[in-house]
Design a protein around this motif. Structure first.
Motif, PDB file in Angstrom:
ATOM      1  N   LEU A   8       9.930 -12.935   2.569  1.00 56.61           N
ATOM      2  CA  LEU A   8       8.600 -12.323   2.646  1.00 56.61           C
ATOM      3  C   LEU A   8       8.639 -10.988   3.373  1.00 56.61           C
ATOM      4  O   LEU A   8       7.972 -10.036   2.968  1.00 56.61           O
ATOM      5  CB  LEU A   8       7.624 -13.280   3.339  1.00 56.61           C
ATOM      6  N   SER A   9       9.435 -10.894   4.440  1.00 56.51           N
ATOM      7  CA  SER A   9       9.519  -9.625   5.162  1.00 56.51           C
ATOM      8  C   SER A   9      10.191  -8.554   4.301  1.00 56.51           C
ATOM      9  O   SER A   9       9.764  -7.402   4.309  1.00 56.51           O
ATOM     10  CB  SER A   9      10.259  -9.801   6.487  1.00 56.51           C
ATOM     11  N   GLU A  10      11.216  -8.930   3.540  1.00 59.17           N
ATOM     12  CA  GLU A  10      11.846  -7.968   2.637  1.00 59.17           C
ATOM     13  C   GLU A  10      10.867  -7.536   1.545  1.00 59.17           C
ATOM     14  O   GLU A  10      10.835  -6.366   1.158  1.00 59.17           O
ATOM     15  CB  GLU A  10      13.111  -8.560   2.025  1.00 59.17           C
ATOM     16  N   PHE A  11      10.051  -8.461   1.065  1.00 57.37           N
ATOM     17  CA  PHE A  11       9.043  -8.113   0.071  1.00 57.37           C
ATOM     18  C   PHE A  11       8.024  -7.137   0.657  1.00 57.37           C
ATOM     19  O   PHE A  11       7.634  -6.164   0.006  1.00 57.37           O
ATOM     20  CB  PHE A  11       8.337  -9.382  -0.423  1.00 57.37           C
ATOM     21  N   LEU A  12       7.613  -7.383   1.909  1.00 52.60           N
ATOM     22  CA  LEU A  12       6.664  -6.469   2.550  1.00 52.60           C
ATOM     23  C   LEU A  12       7.280  -5.094   2.757  1.00 52.60           C
ATOM     24  O   LEU A  12       6.600  -4.071   2.597  1.00 52.60           O
ATOM     25  CB  LEU A  12       6.191  -7.051   3.883  1.00 52.60           C
ATOM     26  N   ILE A  13       8.576  -5.067   3.104  1.00 58.02           N
ATOM     27  CA  ILE A  13       9.253  -3.772   3.261  1.00 58.02           C
ATOM     28  C   ILE A  13       9.270  -3.036   1.930  1.00 58.02           C
ATOM     29  O   ILE A  13       8.977  -1.838   1.869  1.00 58.02           O
ATOM     30  CB  ILE A  13      10.677  -3.978   3.816  1.00 58.02           C
ATOM     31  N   LEU A  14       9.612  -3.757   0.859  1.00 61.03           N
ATOM     32  CA  LEU A  14       9.625  -3.130  -0.464  1.00 61.03           C
ATOM     33  C   LEU A  14       8.226  -2.666  -0.873  1.00 61.03           C
ATOM     34  O   LEU A  14       8.066  -1.646  -1.524  1.00 61.03           O
ATOM     35  CB  LEU A  14      10.170  -4.106  -1.514  1.00 61.03           C
ATOM     36  N   LEU A  15       7.222  -3.429  -0.480  1.00 60.82           N
ATOM     37  CA  LEU A  15       5.848  -3.066  -0.819  1.00 60.82           C
ATOM     38  C   LEU A  15       5.401  -1.856  -0.010  1.00 60.82           C
ATOM     39  O   LEU A  15       4.675  -0.994  -0.520  1.00 60.82           O
ATOM     40  CB  LEU A  15       4.923  -4.257  -0.550  1.00 60.82           C
ATOM     41  N   CYS A  16       5.835  -1.767   1.243  1.00 61.99           N
ATOM     42  CA  CYS A  16       5.396  -0.669   2.110  1.00 61.99           C
ATOM     43  C   CYS A  16       6.111   0.631   1.792  1.00 61.99           C
ATOM     44  O   CYS A  16       5.544   1.707   2.038  1.00 61.99           O
ATOM     45  CB  CYS A  16       5.617  -1.033   3.570  1.00 61.99           C
ATOM     46  N   ASN A  17       7.318   0.588   1.259  1.00 62.53           N
ATOM     47  CA  ASN A  17       8.042   1.825   0.958  1.00 62.53           C
ATOM     48  C   ASN A  17       7.300   2.712  -0.039  1.00 62.53           C
ATOM     49  O   ASN A  17       7.160   3.906   0.218  1.00 62.53           O
ATOM     50  CB  ASN A  17       9.451   1.514   0.466  1.00 62.53           C
ATOM     51  N   PRO A  18       6.812   2.184  -1.173  1.00 62.46           N
ATOM     52  CA  PRO A  18       6.061   3.059  -2.083  1.00 62.46           C
ATOM     53  C   PRO A  18       4.772   3.584  -1.448  1.00 62.46           C
ATOM     54  O   PRO A  18       4.402   4.734  -1.670  1.00 62.46           O
ATOM     55  CB  PRO A  18       5.746   2.167  -3.288  1.00 62.46           C
ATOM     56  N   VAL A  19       4.114   2.757  -0.659  1.00 61.90           N
ATOM     57  CA  VAL A  19       2.897   3.213   0.012  1.00 61.90           C
ATOM     58  C   VAL A  19       3.247   4.350   0.966  1.00 61.90           C
ATOM     59  O   VAL A  19       2.553   5.369   1.031  1.00 61.90           O
ATOM     60  CB  VAL A  19       2.220   2.039   0.765  1.00 61.90           C
ATOM     61  N   HIS A  20       4.352   4.200   1.701  1.00 65.15           N
ATOM     62  CA  HIS A  20       4.790   5.248   2.620  1.00 65.15           C
ATOM     63  C   HIS A  20       5.098   6.528   1.860  1.00 65.15           C
ATOM     64  O   HIS A  20       4.700   7.630   2.271  1.00 65.15           O
ATOM     65  CB  HIS A  20       6.017   4.755   3.390  1.00 65.15           C
ATOM     66  N   LEU A  21       5.822   6.409   0.741  1.00 63.73           N
ATOM     67  CA  LEU A  21       6.136   7.588  -0.063  1.00 63.73           C
ATOM     68  C   LEU A  21       4.873   8.231  -0.626  1.00 63.73           C
ATOM     69  O   LEU A  21       4.735   9.457  -0.652  1.00 63.73           O
ATOM     70  CB  LEU A  21       7.089   7.212  -1.203  1.00 63.73           C
ATOM     71  N   PHE A  22       3.932   7.412  -1.060  1.00 59.96           N
ATOM     72  CA  PHE A  22       2.665   7.912  -1.590  1.00 59.96           C
ATOM     73  C   PHE A  22       1.926   8.703  -0.518  1.00 59.96           C
ATOM     74  O   PHE A  22       1.402   9.798  -0.770  1.00 59.96           O
ATOM     75  CB  PHE A  22       1.831   6.719  -2.080  1.00 59.96           C
ATOM     76  N   LEU A  23       1.892   8.165   0.700  1.00 56.06           N
ATOM     77  CA  LEU A  23       1.225   8.863   1.799  1.00 56.06           C
ATOM     78  C   LEU A  23       1.975  10.141   2.167  1.00 56.06           C
ATOM     79  O   LEU A  23       1.346  11.148   2.517  1.00 56.06           O
ATOM     80  CB  LEU A  23       1.101   7.938   3.011  1.00 56.06           C
ATOM     81  N   GLN A  24       3.307  10.126   2.094  1.00 60.17           N
ATOM     82  CA  GLN A  24       4.071  11.335   2.376  1.00 60.17           C
ATOM     83  C   GLN A  24       3.736  12.438   1.370  1.00 60.17           C
ATOM     84  O   GLN A  24       3.640  13.617   1.730  1.00 60.17           O
ATOM     85  CB  GLN A  24       5.578  11.034   2.336  1.00 60.17           C
ATOM     86  N   VAL A  25       3.554  12.057   0.100  1.00 63.18           N
ATOM     87  CA  VAL A  25       3.166  13.042  -0.919  1.00 63.18           C
ATOM     88  C   VAL A  25       1.815  13.655  -0.566  1.00 63.18           C
ATOM     89  O   VAL A  25       1.625  14.880  -0.657  1.00 63.18           O
ATOM     90  CB  VAL A  25       3.129  12.385  -2.321  1.00 63.18           C
ATOM     91  N   PHE A  26       0.868  12.839  -0.117  1.00 62.45           N
ATOM     92  CA  PHE A  26      -0.433  13.366   0.275  1.00 62.45           C
ATOM     93  C   PHE A  26      -0.324  14.282   1.489  1.00 62.45           C
ATOM     94  O   PHE A  26      -1.021  15.296   1.578  1.00 62.45           O
ATOM     95  CB  PHE A  26      -1.428  12.236   0.557  1.00 62.45           C
ATOM     96  N   ILE A  27       0.564  13.929   2.423  1.00 60.75           N
ATOM     97  CA  ILE A  27       0.760  14.795   3.598  1.00 60.75           C
ATOM     98  C   ILE A  27       1.324  16.149   3.161  1.00 60.75           C
ATOM     99  O   ILE A  27       0.871  17.206   3.612  1.00 60.75           O
ATOM    100  CB  ILE A  27       1.685  14.101   4.617  1.00 60.75           C
ATOM    101  N   ILE A  28       2.300  16.123   2.259  1.00 61.56           N
ATOM    102  CA  ILE A  28       2.892  17.374   1.773  1.00 61.56           C
ATOM    103  C   ILE A  28       1.840  18.189   1.031  1.00 61.56           C
ATOM    104  O   ILE A  28       1.732  19.413   1.227  1.00 61.56           O
ATOM    105  CB  ILE A  28       4.116  17.077   0.886  1.00 61.56           C
ATOM    106  N   LEU A  29       1.060  17.529   0.185  1.00 60.22           N
ATOM    107  CA  LEU A  29      -0.006  18.250  -0.530  1.00 60.22           C
ATOM    108  C   LEU A  29      -1.014  18.837   0.448  1.00 60.22           C
ATOM    109  O   LEU A  29      -1.488  19.970   0.268  1.00 60.22           O
ATOM    110  CB  LEU A  29      -0.701  17.316  -1.531  1.00 60.22           C
ATOM    111  N   GLY A  30      -1.350  18.094   1.485  1.00 58.30           N
ATOM    112  CA  GLY A  30      -2.277  18.597   2.497  1.00 58.30           C
ATOM    113  C   GLY A  30      -1.716  19.817   3.202  1.00 58.30           C
ATOM    114  O   GLY A  30      -2.440  20.799   3.442  1.00 58.30           O
ATOM    115  N   LYS A  31      -0.427  19.789   3.515  1.00 53.33           N
ATOM    116  CA  LYS A  31       0.190  20.946   4.163  1.00 53.33           C
ATOM    117  C   LYS A  31       0.200  22.151   3.242  1.00 53.33           C
ATOM    118  O   LYS A  31      -0.002  23.292   3.680  1.00 53.33           O
ATOM    119  CB  LYS A  31       1.607  20.604   4.617  1.00 53.33           C
TER     120      LYS A  31
END
Length: 105
Positions: free
Chosen positions: A50-73
C-alpha cells in the motif's frame, strides 16, 4: 508386597502420557505462534504494498504540481518582461536594443 513393583510401570506410563500431552501442547503453541507471525508478516507485506502504491500515486501528482509551478514562474517572468517593457516605453528607452540604421550617409 508387590504393589510398588506393579504400580511402577503405571507411573512410567503416566509420565510418558504427560510427556506426550506437553509435547502436543508445545507443538500446538508453536503452530499458533507461527501462524500469528505469518499473519503479522502478511499484514506488513500489505502495508508495504500500500505504501508503494501511494508513492506511485503521489509521484504523478508531484510532477503535475511541478509543471504548474514552472508555468507559474514563466507567467511571472512574462509579467516582469511586460512590466519592464511598458516602463521603458513610457520613458522612451527600448528594452530590446534596436540596431539603428544611419540614413545620413
Amino acid at each position: 508386597s508387590l504393589k510398588p513393583i506393579i504400580l511402577f510401570p503405571h507411573f512410567i506410563h503416566f509420565g510418558f502420557q504427560l510427556g506426550i500431552i506437553f509435547g502436543k501442547l508445545s507443538i500446538f503453541l508453536t503452530h499458533l505462534v507461527h501462524l500469528t507471525l505469518q499473519s503479522v508478516d502478511i499484514f506488513l507485506q500489505l502495508c508495504i504494498v500500500l505504501s508503494e502504491f501511494l508513492i506511485l500515486l503521489c509521484n504523478p501528482v508531484h510532477l503535475f504540481l511541478q509543471v504548474f509551478i514552472i508555468l507559474g514562474k514563466l507567467v511571472v517572468l512574462l509579467c516582469h518582461f511586460i512590466h519592464l517593457t511598458l516602463k521603458s516605453v513610457t520613458k522612451g528607452y527600448p528594452v530590446i536594443p534596436v540596431l539603428s540604421v544611419d540614413t545620413t550617409a
